[in-house]
Write a protein that holds these residues in place. Structure first.
Motif: not given
Length: 131
Positions: A18, A34-38, A41
């Motif tokens: 992460h 995987v791009r996410a708001p947090e 990954t």
């Protein structure tokens, strides 16, 4: 089509990282992103020198359409029932289901008990292959 699958254990070991402040990794040595708001990954092949947890992957040999329900559930359901953690990276045709390396035998047995065929194509690792 049945949700029972022929799953191969991928020859590589993986790391799941992460990166909370990244939008793209600094290198191109990744398998999945995987791009996410947090944050980001990153799944990459494990370096022999890395001290991160190692994961091994199951991947189906027969692709399935995106409109075929239950294929991923048929794999992760038995693993959840056996208490095996998973991390999943889905492709257009199939899913790469990662489990912690130290839980590989438990995972393979849970999948066999659920009706899946499991083959181990990794060198010198025949102990988990189909019987």
């Amino acid at each position: 089509m049945s949700a029972a699958q022929h799953l191969h254990i991928v020859p590589s070991e993986f790391m799941v990282e992460h990166l909370p402040n990244a939008t793209f990794p600094e290198d191109d040595e990744w398998i999945a992103l995987v791009r996410a708001p947090e944050g980001l990954t990153v799944v990459r092949e494990a370096s022999p020198f890395a001290e991160a947890e190692r994961w091994v992957g199951f991947y189906g040999d027969a692709g399935h359409g995106l409109d075929l329900p239950g294929m991923l559930a048929a794999v992760v359901g038995p693993l959840a029932a056996a208490g095996v953690p998973v991390f999943v990276a889905s492709t257009f045709h199939a899913d790469l289901v990662l489990v912690p390396d130290h839980r590989l035998k438990d995972a393979a047995q849970a999948l066999r008990d659920a009706g899946h065929r499991v083959s181990d194509g990794r060198p010198d690792r025949g102990a988990t292959a189909d019987r």
